[in-house]
Every structure is written in C-alpha cells, then in structure tokens.
Design an enzyme around this catalytic site. Structure first.
Site, PDB file in Angstrom:
ATOM      1  CB  THR A  93      -0.933  -0.106   1.176  1.00  0.00           C
ATOM      2  OG1 THR A  93      -1.662  -1.037   1.155  1.00  0.00           O
ATOM      3  CG2 THR A  93      -1.795   1.176   1.258  1.00  0.00           C
ATOM      4  CE  LYS A 169      -5.326  -2.052   1.370  1.00  0.00           C
ATOM      5  NZ  LYS A 169      -3.934  -2.410   1.350  1.00  0.00           N
ATOM      6  CE  LYS A 238       1.982   2.867   4.919  1.00  0.00           C
ATOM      7  NZ  LYS A 238       1.656   2.053   3.598  1.00  0.00           N
TER       8      LYS A 238
END
Length: 287
Positions: A93, A169, A238
């Site tokens: 990711t 995502k 993040k």
C-alpha cells in the site's frame, strides 16, 4: 513457475507461503534474512538481492511504505537492475505518486508493472483469501491471474492504469478506519447506558448496519483485542495520509479528522496497537 518475492512481513510471508504450497519455485528476499528462513525450510531459495529475486521473471513486492519500495526498486541491486522482461507485481500500500513513477520507470527499463494491492489481514493472507485490487495492462493482468487465484479469493480489476489500484486501496483503507471509529463511538454511546459491547456488536452485525468490516472489527473492539497488532495504527496513519494526498483538492473532512485522531494516539503511545484500537483512549491515558 519461478517467482521472486520481496518483503516477508506478516502479509508477505503468508502470500509467499501460499505460492510455495501451490508448487511454484520461489526465490525470496527480505532485508532481515531471518524472516526468510521459515520459507527456506519449506524449499524456497533465498536471493542475495531484490534483483536476483526479480530475475525469476515475475517478482512480488510486499513492503511497509514508499521508502521501502523505492529502496528495493531503485537501490543498488534493485529490481530495475534485473534486466528487461521482468514483471513486477507491487502489492504494497503506497502513494499514487510512487505508483505513477513506478509504472513509468519499469516501462522505460523494458519491464512490466502491475499494481495489485491486497485487502485482508495476516490470517486472511495465510488462508489465501485476500481480495486482490489489480490494475495494469490487460495482457499483464492475464499473466497474473493464476497467481492471484493462489493468494486471493477474489480479484477486482480496477482499470488499465496501475494508479487506479493504488487509489482504490487507499480509499478502502480510509473507509475501514472510518468504520472502526464509528463502531467504537457507537459502543461508547450505547455503553453509557449499560449496553454490553458484545450486545451492541450483535445488533450492528445482525441488522441493516451489518457489513463484512463491522463483522471483522466489531468483535475485536468489543473484546479489546488490540495486541498483538495485525495492522498497527501507525501504518493505518500512513495510509490515511496517502489517501489525503490522493484526494487532491477534494473535500474529505472525515479523513482529516481521522488523521488528527491517529496523530494524537501515536504521539501518546506510539501507535503500535492494532488499528482496531483507533477509537480507544491512548494507553497512557487508560485506566
């Protein structure tokens, strides 16, 4: 098929193990070689560098963040130095900006690139039931299909540009964070009047509020199962940050609020608990 795999954390190890169990010849690399040993004991070969792993012809990367992906791609002994014809399947990711850059540099190097982000926790990866969020050239996705079927229960094709998978995502992970916060606050509101957490979760999952994500995270929240972390809050922060960057000029106030909340938790206790604890007080303020 001969396959390289770079990155053997909780998610990568499960994915690599599924490929190995399916009979593929696996060449693995991890910065900490000790994490490669369990797979080596099952028959995988340990590569000396990401480039060596990539020379298998197909290489997965499953790493924590942009910096780690850049290091194994652009660094000395990185995937770009493996020669032409390599198919890089990027499952980490990461930001849309890095994904765009990777698509360009692989093409310039005569290599192929598919963004195949995955949705699922470590136990889902170990069971080979990940949801694969894939984007890239049709021919490349066709070549990846048997591998995706090995590591995942479902593959969703988002489009021809790899960045489409990365954006999907990030949007998904933001949505999961929002669900966690919503369920946590719902339990707190009902709990203020004596409703047990498990009873409230049963209500949420047994009515029209129910969803797969509430089914996964609701019991974890109700039972305070936050450690050991399958996905720590600091990694969730993040991803929410990357989602904010991907949004550009779009108005996303909930994402901003989640980022601020995560920052407070991380500042207080490091954000090492599972992100299902996002809606809870920081550890040093509990009790």
């Amino acid at each position: 098929m001969k396959i390289g795999f770079v990155g053997l954390g909780q998610m990568g190890a499960g994915m690599a193990d599924r490929l190995l169990a399916a009979g593929h010849e696996l060449l693995v690399w991890n910065r900490d070689r000790a994490k490669a040993e369990p797979l080596a004991a099952k028959g995988a070969s340990v590569a000396a560098s990401p480039a060596e792993a990539a020379r298998a012809g197909v290489v997965f990367t499953m790493l924590a963040n942009d910096d780690a992906v850049e290091a194994v791609t652009f660094g000395e002994g990185g995937i770009l130095s493996a020669g032409s014809g390599v198919l890089h399947i990027a499952s980490s990711t990461v930001s849309v900006a890095l994904t765009e850059r990777l698509a360009v540099v692989h093409r310039e190097a005569g290599q192929r690139f598919v963004s195949a982000q995955v949705l699922g926790r470590p136990d889902v990866a170990a069971a080979g039931q990940l949801s694969i969020i894939a984007a890239g050239a049709d021919a490349d996705l066709d070549d990846c299909a048997p591998l995706f079927a090995t590591i995942g229960g479902k593959t969703l094709h988002m489009g021809s540009s790899p960045v489409m998978a990365a954006a999907t995502k990030l949007a998904a992970n933001f949505s999961i964070a929002a669900i966690i916060e919503t369920v946590s606050e719902a339990l707190r509101i009902a709990g203020a009047h004596g409703v047990e957490p498990a009873t409230m979760v049963d209500f949420l999952t047994g009515t029209n509020f129910g969803s797969r994500m509430i089914g996964v995270y609701g019991p974890m929240i109700a039972e305070a199962r936050f450690e050991p972390a399958g996905f720590p809050i600091k990694l969730g922060r993040k991803d929410v940050g990357l989602a904010l960057a991907a949004a550009g000029d779009a108005d996303v106030p909930v994402a901003r609020l989640l980022a601020e909340r995560m920052d407070r938790v991380i500042a207080a206790d490091g954000g090492v608990r599972d992100w299902s604890a996002l809606g809870q007080p920081a550890k040093d303020s509990e009790g």
